[in-house]
Write a protein that holds these residues in place. Structure first.
Motif, short mmCIF file in Angstrom:
data_model
loop_
_atom_site.label_atom_id
_atom_site.label_comp_id
_atom_site.label_asym_id
_atom_site.label_seq_id
_atom_site.Cartn_x
_atom_site.Cartn_y
_atom_site.Cartn_z
N THR A 36 45.17 -56.45 5.82
CA THR A 36 44.48 -56.47 4.53
C THR A 36 45.00 -57.59 3.65
N GLY A 37 46.32 -57.79 3.68
CA GLY A 37 46.93 -58.81 2.83
C GLY A 37 46.51 -60.22 3.19
N ILE A 38 46.48 -60.53 4.48
CA ILE A 38 46.15 -61.91 4.86
C ILE A 38 44.67 -62.19 4.64
N ILE A 39 43.82 -61.19 4.80
CA ILE A 39 42.40 -61.41 4.52
C ILE A 39 42.17 -61.60 3.02
N ALA A 52 38.98 -60.81 -3.16
CA ALA A 52 40.44 -60.97 -3.04
C ALA A 52 41.17 -59.98 -3.93
N GLN A 53 40.69 -59.80 -5.16
CA GLN A 53 41.34 -58.86 -6.07
C GLN A 53 41.17 -57.42 -5.61
N ALA A 54 39.99 -57.08 -5.12
CA ALA A 54 39.76 -55.71 -4.63
C ALA A 54 40.68 -55.39 -3.46
N LEU A 55 40.82 -56.32 -2.53
CA LEU A 55 41.69 -56.10 -1.38
C LEU A 55 43.16 -56.08 -1.79
N LEU A 56 43.52 -56.83 -2.81
CA LEU A 56 44.90 -56.81 -3.31
C LEU A 56 45.28 -55.42 -3.80
N TRP A 57 44.43 -54.82 -4.67
CA TRP A 57 44.75 -53.50 -5.21
C TRP A 57 44.70 -52.43 -4.14
N LEU A 58 43.77 -52.56 -3.22
CA LEU A 58 43.74 -51.64 -2.08
C LEU A 58 45.03 -51.74 -1.28
N ASN A 59 45.51 -52.97 -1.10
CA ASN A 59 46.72 -53.17 -0.31
C ASN A 59 47.96 -52.59 -0.99
N LEU A 60 48.01 -52.69 -2.30
CA LEU A 60 49.13 -52.08 -3.02
C LEU A 60 49.14 -50.57 -2.81
N GLY A 307 42.89 -63.17 10.78
CA GLY A 307 43.00 -63.59 9.39
C GLY A 307 44.07 -64.64 9.19
N MET A 308 45.19 -64.50 9.92
CA MET A 308 46.27 -65.48 9.78
C MET A 308 45.86 -66.84 10.34
N TYR A 309 45.08 -66.85 11.41
CA TYR A 309 44.62 -68.13 11.95
C TYR A 309 43.75 -68.85 10.92
N ALA A 310 42.89 -68.10 10.23
CA ALA A 310 42.05 -68.71 9.20
C ALA A 310 42.90 -69.28 8.07
N ALA A 311 43.86 -68.49 7.56
CA ALA A 311 44.69 -68.94 6.44
C ALA A 311 45.57 -70.12 6.83
N PHE A 332 36.54 -68.27 10.95
CA PHE A 332 37.49 -67.26 11.41
C PHE A 332 37.76 -66.22 10.34
N TRP A 333 37.68 -66.62 9.07
CA TRP A 333 37.87 -65.62 8.01
C TRP A 333 36.76 -64.57 8.05
N TRP A 334 35.52 -64.99 8.27
CA TRP A 334 34.43 -64.03 8.36
C TRP A 334 34.58 -63.12 9.58
N VAL A 335 35.03 -63.68 10.69
CA VAL A 335 35.29 -62.87 11.88
C VAL A 335 36.39 -61.85 11.59
N ALA A 336 37.45 -62.31 10.92
CA ALA A 336 38.55 -61.40 10.59
C ALA A 336 38.09 -60.30 9.63
N LEU A 337 37.26 -60.65 8.66
CA LEU A 337 36.76 -59.65 7.71
C LEU A 337 35.92 -58.60 8.44
#
Length: 361
Positions: A36-39, A52-60, A307-311, A332-337
Motif C-alpha cells: 500500500t505504501g509504495i503504491i 495518494a492521500q487516501a492510501l496514506l491514511w489507509l496505510n497508517l 509498485g516498487m519497480y514503477a517508483a 507498471f504503476w497501473w498494473v501494481a494498483l
C-alpha cells in the motif's frame, strides 16, 4: 542420581475458533503495508494526489492494526511466535516489519511532510533491523535441526535485502531534509546499507538460483514471494537513485558518483530481467499446471515489487536524466494498483468468511 526425564515436546497451539486467525497470523503480513505504501508513493510521484492521500491514511490504519495484532500474537502465543521467528521458511517474513516501517517513514516525510513522525518510524525500523537480522540469522546458524536447501530457502529470504534497502531509502530521504551535523552521517549510513543490501542479494540469490535449476520444482514451490527476486532489485534501484540525487550535498557521494550510477543501472537491469522470467513461471504454475489461485497473505509480496519497480524506474529516470523511460513506470504503476485492488478484495473476503465462521453464543 537418576537421569532427568527428557523434555516434553511443546503442546500444539489450542486456539478457539474466534482467535484461530490470530494464532496462525503470517509473519509476512506487514507486506500489506509495504504494498500500500509504495503504491501511494508512486501515486504521489505521478501527481495523483487524492489517491495518494487516501492510501496514506489507509496505510497508517493498517500499520497500527497489524502492530496490535502482532503484539497480541506474541503475548497470547509466545511459543508459536518464537518458533516462527527461527523457522527457515517463516522467519524471514518478519523482515516485512522493518520494510513496512521504513516505507511508512518515507510516506511521513514525503507525503505528510511530518519530519518527527518520519524520524520516529525510521528509528523503529533501524531497531527492528538490528534485532531481527542478528536474531534470525544467528538462530539459523546455531540451530541443530536444519532443513535441506530445497526445503529451507525461498524468495522470502530476500525480504532481508528489502528491509536493508528500505533503511537506505528512508535514510536518504531524511538526509535530504535535515542539515548538519547529521546529513553526512545519514548519507554514509544510506550508502553503507545500499552496499550491504547488494552484497546480501548476491549471496542469497546465488542459493535461490541454484535451488531453481538443480532441484525438483513443483507448482506449490513457486510461492508469491519469488516476485521479491525482482522487488529486491527494484528497491535497490530506488535507493541508488536517491543517493545520486543526494550527491551534491555529500562530497564522498560526489566522488563515488560513477560507481553509484553504474550499480544503480545494474540493479535496475537485473530487476527488469526477472519480470519476463517470473511471468513465464507464473503461467507454468497457474495455466499449465493448473495450480489454484486464491488469496494468500504472501501475495502482498508479489504486489509490492510491481509498485516498487514503477517508483524506482521513475526516480532512476529522474536521477540519470534519461527522459525516455517516463512512460514505463506509469504502466507498471497501473498494473501494481490493479494487483493491489485484487489482493485487497481477496483479503476482505477472507476476513468476512472468518467472521461468519465464528460461533454465536
Amino acid at each position: 542420581m537418576p537421569p532427568s526425564p527428557p523434555p516434553r515436546p511443546l503442546a500444539p497451539v489450542d486456539a478457539a475458533p474466534w482467535n484461530a486467525p490470530l494464532a496462525e497470523l503470517s509473519p509476512a503480513y506487514f507486506g500489506l503495508v509495504m504494498a500500500t505504501g509504495i503504491i501511494a508513493l508512486g501515486a504521489h510521484m505521478m501527481g495523483r494526489a487524492l489517491l495518494a492521500q487516501a492510501l496514506l491514511w489507509l496505510n497508517l490504519l493498517q500499520y497500527a492494526g497489524l502492530c496490535l495484532l502482532y503484539g497480541l500474537r506474541a503475548w497470547c502465543y509466545p511459543q508459536q511466535f518464537g518458533r516462527d521467528l527461527i523457522d527457515h521458511l517463516r522467519g524471514p517474513g518478519f523482515f516485512t516489519t522493518v520494510a513496512a516501517s521504513g516505507i511508512l517513514a518515507s510516506q511521513a516525510m514525503v507525503q505528510l511532510e511530518c519530519l518527527p513522525l518520519g524520524v520516529a518510524l525510521w528509528a523503529l525500523a533501524v531497531l527492528l533491523w538490528l534485532l531481527l537480522t542478528y536474531t534470525i540469522f544467528a538462530a539459523f546458524t546455531v540451530k541443530q535441526d536444519k532443513p535441506p536447501l530445497d526445503k529451507g530457502i525461498s524468495g522470502a529470504w530476500l525480504l532481508a535485502v528489502v528491509a536493508t534497502q528500505s533503511l537506505a531509502v528512508s535514510s536518504c530521504l531524511l538526509a535530504a531534509r535535515i542539515g548538519q551535523p547529521l546529513r553526512l552521517e545519514l548519507n554514509l549510513l544510506a550508502l553503507s546499507m545500499w552496499l550491504w543490501g547488494g552484497m546480501l542479494y548476491i549471496w542469497m540469490m546465488s542459493l535461490i538460483f541454484y535451488r531453481y535449476t538443480f532441484f525438483r520444482f513443483a507448482p506449490s514451490d513457486l510461492s508469491p514471494p519469488y516476485w521479491i527476486n525482482m522487488g529486491a532489485m527494484a528497491i535497490s534501484t530506488l535507493a541508488g537513485a536517491l543517493l545520486i540525487q543526494n550527491a551534491p550535498h555529500a562530497p564522498f557521494l560526489a566522488q563515488l558518483l560513477p560507481f553509484v550510477k553504474g550499480f544503480t543501472l545494474l540493479y535496475w537491469a537485473t530487476g527488469t530481467w526477472w519480470i519476463p522470467m517470473l511471468l513465464v513461471l507464473g503461467i507454468w504454475r497457474h495455466v499449465y499446471r493448473r495450480f489454484p489461485l486464491h488469496y494468500d497473505p504472501l501475495y502482498w509480496g508479489a504486489v509490492f515489487p510491481l509498485g516498487m519497480y514503477a517508483a524506482s524506474t521513475w526516480q532512476m529516470d529522474k536521477a540519470m536524466e534519461f527522459g525516455f523511460l517516463r512512460s514505463l513506470p506509469q504502466v507498471f504503476w497501473w498494473v501494481a494498483l490493479a494487483a493491489w485492488a485484487l489482493a485487497f478484495v481477496g483479503m476482505l473476503r477472507r476476513l468476512v468468511r472468518s467472521v461468519l465462521r465464528w460461533p454465536v453464543k
